[in-house]
Enzyme design. Structure first.
Site, PDB file in Angstrom:
ATOM      1  CB  CYS A 151      -0.916   0.011   1.225  1.00 53.92           C
ATOM      2  SG  CYS A 151      -1.863   1.539   1.368  1.00 53.92           S
ATOM      3  CB  CYS A 154      -2.079   4.689   4.237  1.00 58.81           C
ATOM      4  SG  CYS A 154      -3.505   3.919   3.453  1.00 58.81           S
ATOM      5  CB  SER A 155      -0.119   0.782   6.483  1.00 61.69           C
ATOM      6  OG  SER A 155      -1.024   1.351   7.411  1.00 61.69           O
ATOM      7  CB  CYS A 156      -4.695  -0.681   2.592  1.00 60.10           C
ATOM      8  SG  CYS A 156      -5.401   0.976   2.559  1.00 60.10           S
TER       9      CYS A 156
END
Lengths: 199, 121
Positions: free
Chosen positions: A99, A102-104
């Site tokens: 991702c 962000c950090s999905c």
């Protein structure tokens, strides 16, 4: 793996929870249920889904068509969770999930993302130089394999369905699931058969 | 979850369609305070790039509105496949990127023969 929460972050969280409680927007029971569900989620769920797909073609088809429905069928509550997409590795094609924005991460079936998944280094390099990243992980793809980087930018969450390693004929679901690591479900690693088990 | 009375929109692009990501940079606008004026889920490295629709993933509330707590109409989301080497000048032949892109960020790819992305010229 993740860095410990900073004191100011915890203080802000406590103020937020207090405000939500004061407005009657969350209850103790809801918070406890959410926390229990979050804590239950771990890569073992994803590993079990993969092992079952290696053994059961019908399940595999369901998993690839609708990952969230497959997870529900295994008893995982997906209520409120984003849709889950499953990326099928096959001879000649390897998937790697990142991702960049962000950090999905498919938390419902993999638990908390590891620190490296959230790092700027991984997020910027996986999309630009995936083969270099894989090499640093010690992951060697068969010759001629194309790399497909899946940038998780929006409303889906993505999990890799790795290929079943050779030398596992006749193995049980439990044995197979033990081969499937979190890293293999993200695509930075491949399931490995321990040398002694392969004999 | 509030019920959305509007039915999901009809997809403008079908799987296999050649599309281009809009070469738009709304994040360059700032509010008078200097704060960002928008929240965008389209990676910068894909702006102006051409790819192929692989799947229609469904309709989702537009994150560009959700981020500012505005009413968020549902927008169609696509899985779009891009060749990797033209984007980064790295990677192996045949390596690809597969990315979720909302419909309002996509336009039909130009018909020209050399329309392989920004570096074609």
């Amino acid at each position: 793996m993740s860095a410990p929460a900073r004191a100011e972050s915890l203080a802000r969280l406590e103020r937020l929870v207090a405000a939500l409680r004061a407005k009657g927007l969350v209850s103790e029971e809801e918070l406890a249920a959410m926390q229990a569900r979050t804590d239950r989620a771990s890569p073992e769920i994803g590993a079990r889904m993969v092992a079952r797909a290696w053994l059961d073609p019908t399940w595999r088809a369901l998993l690839l068509q609708d990952g969230a429905a497959a997870a529900e069928r295994m008893g995982v509550s997906m209520a409120g969770a984003p849709p889950l997409g499953v990326l099928e590795n096959r001879p000649g094609l390897h998937h790697l999930v990142v991702c960049t924005l962000c950090s999905c991460y498919p938390r419902a079936v993999l638990g908390y993302p590891p620190g490296w998944y959230k790092s700027f280094e991984y997020r910027s390099r996986a999309v630009r130089d995936p083969r270099g990243v894989l090499a640093e992980w010690g992951t060697t793809l068969p010759a001629g394999t194309k790399v497909r980087v899946v940038d998780s930018t929006a409303d889906y969450r993505w999990m890799v369905l790795p290929m079943r390693p050779e030398g596992t004929e006749g193995w049980s679901e439990d044995q197979l699931a033990a081969l499937v690591t979190r890293d293999a479900l993200v695509g930075v690693a491949l399931p490995q058969v321990p040398a002694r088990a392969a004999a | 979850m509030s019920a959305d009375p509007a039915p999901d929109p009809t997809p403008r692009f079908a799987p296999g369609a050649r599309v281009r990501v809009r070469d738009a940079w709304p994040e360059r606008r700032r509010l008078p305070s200097g704060a960002p004026s928008c929240h965008i889920r389209t990676p910068h490295y894909l702006r102006g790039r051409e790819g192929e629709v692989q799947a229609v993933l469904g309709a989702f509330a537009n994150p560009e509105d959700l981020a500012f707590a505005r009413p968020a109409p549902r927008r169609l989301l696509y899985h779009v496949l891009f060749a990797q080497p033209p984007i980064w000048q790295e990677g192996g032949e045949g390596d690809t990127l597969l990315v979720e892109i909302f419909e309002h960020w996509l336009e039909p790819a130009p018909e020209s023969a050399d329309a392989s992305g920004k570096e074609a010229a």
